[in-house]
Design a protein around this motif. Structure first.
Motif, PDB file in Angstrom:
ATOM      1  N   ASN A 232       0.770  -1.253   0.000  1.00 11.98           N
ATOM      2  CA  ASN A 232       0.000   0.000   0.000  1.00 11.98           C
ATOM      3  C   ASN A 232       0.800   1.301   0.000  1.00 11.98           C
ATOM      4  O   ASN A 232       0.212   2.380   0.008  1.00 11.98           O
ATOM      5  N   LYS A 233       2.128   1.216  -0.107  1.00 14.45           N
ATOM      6  CA  LYS A 233       2.901   2.462  -0.144  1.00 14.45           C
ATOM      7  C   LYS A 233       3.446   2.799  -1.534  1.00 14.45           C
ATOM      8  O   LYS A 233       4.193   3.759  -1.679  1.00 14.45           O
ATOM      9  N   ASN A 234       3.147   2.014  -2.543  1.00 20.00           N
ATOM     10  CA  ASN A 234       3.665   2.250  -3.904  1.00 20.00           C
ATOM     11  C   ASN A 234       5.191   2.188  -3.978  1.00 20.00           C
ATOM     12  O   ASN A 234       5.803   2.816  -4.833  1.00 20.00           O
ATOM     13  N   ALA A 235       5.813   1.465  -3.048  1.00 20.21           N
ATOM     14  CA  ALA A 235       7.276   1.349  -3.050  1.00 20.21           C
ATOM     15  C   ALA A 235       7.694   0.208  -3.969  1.00 20.21           C
ATOM     16  O   ALA A 235       6.954  -0.762  -4.145  1.00 20.21           O
ATOM     17  N   ASP A 236       8.878   0.332  -4.567  1.00 20.60           N
ATOM     18  CA  ASP A 236       9.409  -0.758  -5.379  1.00 20.60           C
ATOM     19  C   ASP A 236      10.011  -1.835  -4.495  1.00 20.60           C
ATOM     20  O   ASP A 236       9.980  -3.014  -4.834  1.00 20.60           O
ATOM     21  N   VAL A 237      10.582  -1.390  -3.393  1.00 13.52           N
ATOM     22  CA  VAL A 237      11.233  -2.309  -2.464  1.00 13.52           C
ATOM     23  C   VAL A 237      10.944  -1.876  -1.038  1.00 13.52           C
ATOM     24  O   VAL A 237      10.901  -0.690  -0.740  1.00 13.52           O
ATOM     25  N   ILE A 238      10.752  -2.855  -0.160  1.00 15.10           N
ATOM     26  CA  ILE A 238      10.716  -2.567   1.276  1.00 15.10           C
ATOM     27  C   ILE A 238      11.860  -3.347   1.926  1.00 15.10           C
ATOM     28  O   ILE A 238      12.033  -4.544   1.677  1.00 15.10           O
ATOM     29  N   LEU A 239      12.652  -2.634   2.706  1.00 21.38           N
ATOM     30  CA  LEU A 239      13.688  -3.271   3.512  1.00 21.38           C
ATOM     31  C   LEU A 239      13.134  -3.370   4.930  1.00 21.38           C
ATOM     32  O   LEU A 239      12.978  -2.358   5.613  1.00 21.38           O
ATOM     33  N   ALA A 240      12.811  -4.596   5.332  1.00 22.99           N
ATOM     34  CA  ALA A 240      12.163  -4.794   6.619  1.00 22.99           C
ATOM     35  C   ALA A 240      13.202  -5.150   7.664  1.00 22.99           C
ATOM     36  O   ALA A 240      14.133  -5.909   7.391  1.00 22.99           O
ATOM     37  N   ASN A 241      13.069  -4.591   8.833  1.00 24.95           N
ATOM     38  CA  ASN A 241      13.956  -4.995   9.934  1.00 24.95           C
ATOM     39  C   ASN A 241      13.216  -5.086  11.246  1.00 24.95           C
ATOM     40  O   ASN A 241      12.328  -4.306  11.540  1.00 24.95           O
ATOM     41  N   ASN A 242      13.607  -6.118  11.998  1.00 30.41           N
ATOM     42  CA  ASN A 242      13.007  -6.312  13.315  1.00 30.41           C
ATOM     43  C   ASN A 242      13.757  -5.450  14.318  1.00 30.41           C
ATOM     44  O   ASN A 242      14.888  -5.749  14.683  1.00 30.41           O
ATOM     45  N   VAL A 243      13.134  -4.391  14.765  1.00 33.85           N
ATOM     46  CA  VAL A 243      13.829  -3.422  15.616  1.00 33.85           C
ATOM     47  C   VAL A 243      13.851  -3.846  17.090  1.00 33.85           C
ATOM     48  O   VAL A 243      14.432  -3.144  17.916  1.00 33.85           O
TER      49      VAL A 243
END
Ligand code: CTP
Ligand code: CA
Length: 220
Positions: free
Chosen positions: A164-175
């Motif tokens: 839903n953010k129109n991003a090409d890539v999401i870099l996910a991290n567990n904070v």
């Protein structure tokens, strides 16, 4: 062969990187902030610069990085205005800033005094715009990278952000994990792209994450 030869594969690319947590004013001496150190964004900017990109770093944290255009901001509103002005002419946006989801509805003109009779003080907050979503919806050819900071259900939550953010890539991290996320020099990333299997990278330094990301960008 020239000594110290450095390939410049991002030469000619205009890259915007945002870094750090926004600070939302309560009154002239106080703000609402978050635990972001800005290190991941600074690493993204530094590596892009080293690879030859023309980098605009829009940041809430101070930096002595040279060879790039540094724009200091504090609030989400300022951050959004700066991104919107640079975005149309850019090739890549890396949205590493930790944007406050809410800001105080009213900013007091004077320092708020505590009151002897009141033990509870309430601040009403209003939602900030989703900068990534807003800016990415105006995308022409830009490559847009978002982060997802999660403490649980990493893949599920990050998939939603990708969608839903129109991003090409999401870099996910567990904070919430040791050695990842806020205020440390390392990170463990899962890269998500549309119609592709998520790719989990080992725990590595934020500079190495940035190197691996730009390598991915150049070979995607
Ligand atoms: N982001 C943004 N504007 C906001 C909030 C977040 O541009 N108002 C961006 C962040 O810079 C990041 C991505 O959106 O690249 C995801 O941020 P995150 O806080 O993980 O997700 P949210 O969408 O805010 O959802 P939540 O905090 O509820 O998990
Ligand atoms: Ca958020």
């Amino acid at each position: 062969i020239e000594k110290n030869f450095q390939p410049r594969p991002l030469l000619g690319k205009k890259v915007i990187v945002t870094a750090g947590g926004t600070k939302e004013a309560i009154d002239p001496v106080r703000f609402i902030g978050n635990r972001s150190s800005g290190k991941m964004g600074l690493a993204m900017a530094k590596v892009a610069r080293d690879l030859g990109a023309d980098v605009t770093l829009i940041t809430t944290v101070d930096t002595d990085l040279g060879g790039l255009n540094v724009v200091k901001v504090q609030t989400a509103t300022e951050l959004m205005a700066q991104i919107q002005s640079a975005f149309p002419k850019s090739d890549v946006l890396v949205m590493a800033a930790a944007v406050a989801d809410f800001k105080p509805i009213n900013v007091a003109d004077q320092k708020i005094k505590k009151n002897d009779d009141e033990d509870i003080f309430t601040i009403k907050l209003t939602k900030n715009p989703d900068i990534l979503k807003t800016v990415a919806s105006t995308k022409t050819n830009q490559f847009v990278v978002g982060f997802a900071a999660e403490t649980q259900h990493l893949l599920e939550n990050a998939e939603k952000k990708l969608a839903n953010k129109n991003a090409d890539v999401i870099l996910a991290n567990n904070v919430a994990q040791n050695g990842a996320g806020f205020n440390v020099d390392t990170n463990r990333i899962t890269l998500l792209q549309k119609n592709q299997q998520p790719e989990t990278w080992p725990l590595m330094s934020k500079v190495d994450v940035a190197r691996k990301f730009w390598d991915f960008y150049l070979h995607r």
